[in-house]
Design an enzyme around this catalytic site. Structure first.
Site, PDB file in Angstrom:
ATOM      1  N   VAL A 127      -9.373  27.867 -36.663  1.00  0.00           N
ATOM      2  CA  VAL A 127      -9.818  28.683 -37.788  1.00  0.00           C
ATOM      3  C   VAL A 127      -9.619  27.938 -39.105  1.00  0.00           C
ATOM      4  CG1 VAL A 127      -9.446  30.834 -39.046  1.00  0.00           C
ATOM      5  CG2 VAL A 127      -9.402  30.825 -36.545  1.00  0.00           C
ATOM      6  N   ALA A 130     -12.198  25.252 -39.421  1.00  0.00           N
ATOM      7  CA  ALA A 130     -13.504  25.820 -39.752  1.00  0.00           C
ATOM      8  C   ALA A 130     -13.569  26.205 -41.228  1.00  0.00           C
ATOM      9  CB  ALA A 130     -13.787  27.032 -38.872  1.00  0.00           C
ATOM     10  N   TYR A 131     -12.488  26.745 -41.748  1.00  0.00           N
ATOM     11  CA  TYR A 131     -12.430  27.128 -43.162  1.00  0.00           C
ATOM     12  C   TYR A 131     -12.576  25.900 -44.062  1.00  0.00           C
ATOM     13  CZ  TYR A 131     -10.286  28.606 -47.581  1.00  0.00           C
ATOM     14  OH  TYR A 131     -10.027  28.837 -48.903  1.00  0.00           O
ATOM     15  N   VAL A 132     -11.808  24.866 -43.776  1.00  0.00           N
ATOM     16  CA  VAL A 132     -11.863  23.643 -44.582  1.00  0.00           C
ATOM     17  C   VAL A 132     -13.252  23.038 -44.532  1.00  0.00           C
ATOM     18  CG1 VAL A 132     -11.004  21.275 -44.742  1.00  0.00           C
ATOM     19  CG2 VAL A 132      -9.397  23.169 -44.422  1.00  0.00           C
TER      20      VAL A 132
END
Length: 219
Positions: A127, A130-132
């Site tokens: 997660v 994916a955010y970065v």
């Protein structure tokens, strides 16, 4: 200006709306739920409905009607859903930028995150990775586009009251910053032409916001 705020019920956005009103602007809060209207109107925002994940560019364009600037402060949130980091943090930004261009809006301020151009640690988790990646790619797309953009990359966000003092610049190291101070900086850069085409890290510091913006723009 009439300022479309994508993610208009987010924590930073809710702090931003009254600042925009105080500066003589009209915030237009773009939100997914009708139930959020009353609280946002109470702080001076106009409310329009927008589903960041499911509306297309045409829907974003309709939501931006009559606006002069866009602030993208949306985020998928800490829900553990990696897919939403792409659909909100990346695709929401891409659609916002495309709709701004289609609407003839030039000014675009994006709230990103610090150090997203750095490699992610192997043990960071799916997660977070994916955010970065979503924030990194959204920033890169905005920098490559035609808009008059400013990208703000805050450090770890906290909920303390605003200090009115920050450290702002391209190479400012990681640190904490209050959401209220992030909102102050967004409001400060919005109508500053010298902030256009700058990407700055943002953390708590000792310099008053207006001075920090002026120094960062001059450096």
């Amino acid at each position: 200006m009439r300022v479309a705020v994508v993610g208009g019920h987010g924590q930073i956005a809710r702090l931003l709306h009254p600042l925009l009103v105080s500066a003589g602007h009209q915030p237009v809060a773009l939100v997914r739920r009708e139930a959020q209207r009353t609280a946002l109107e109470a702080v001076g925002a106009e409310v329009r409905l927008l589903d960041i994940e499911n509306d297309d560019v045409a829907g974003f364009t309709r939501a931006f009607e009559g606006c002069d600037a866009v602030v993208f402060s949306a985020g998928g949130g800490p829900d553990g859903n990696a897919a939403r980091k792409r659909s909100v943090d990346l695709e929401g930004s891409l659609k916002s930028a495309a709709a701004a261009s289609a609407s003839g809006i030039r000014r675009f301020v994006q709230v990103s995150a610090i150090d997203v151009d750095q490699p992610v640690a192997p043990d960071a988790g799916e997660v977070w990775a994916a955010y970065v990646a979503a924030k990194r790619d959204a920033d890169a797309a905005l920098r490559a586009g035609p808009l008059d953009w400013t990208i703000l990359r805050p450090g770890r966000l906290t909920d303390e009251p605003a200090t009115g003092r920050v450290a702002l610049g391209a190479d400012v190291p990681r640190g904490e910053v209050t959401r209220a101070d992030v909102a102050l900086v967004v409001a400060a850069v919005l109508d500053r032409t010298e902030a256009v085409h700058h990407q700055w890290n943002l953390v708590g510091g000792d310099v008053p916001v207006a001075d920090a913006v002026a120094r960062a723009a001059a450096s």
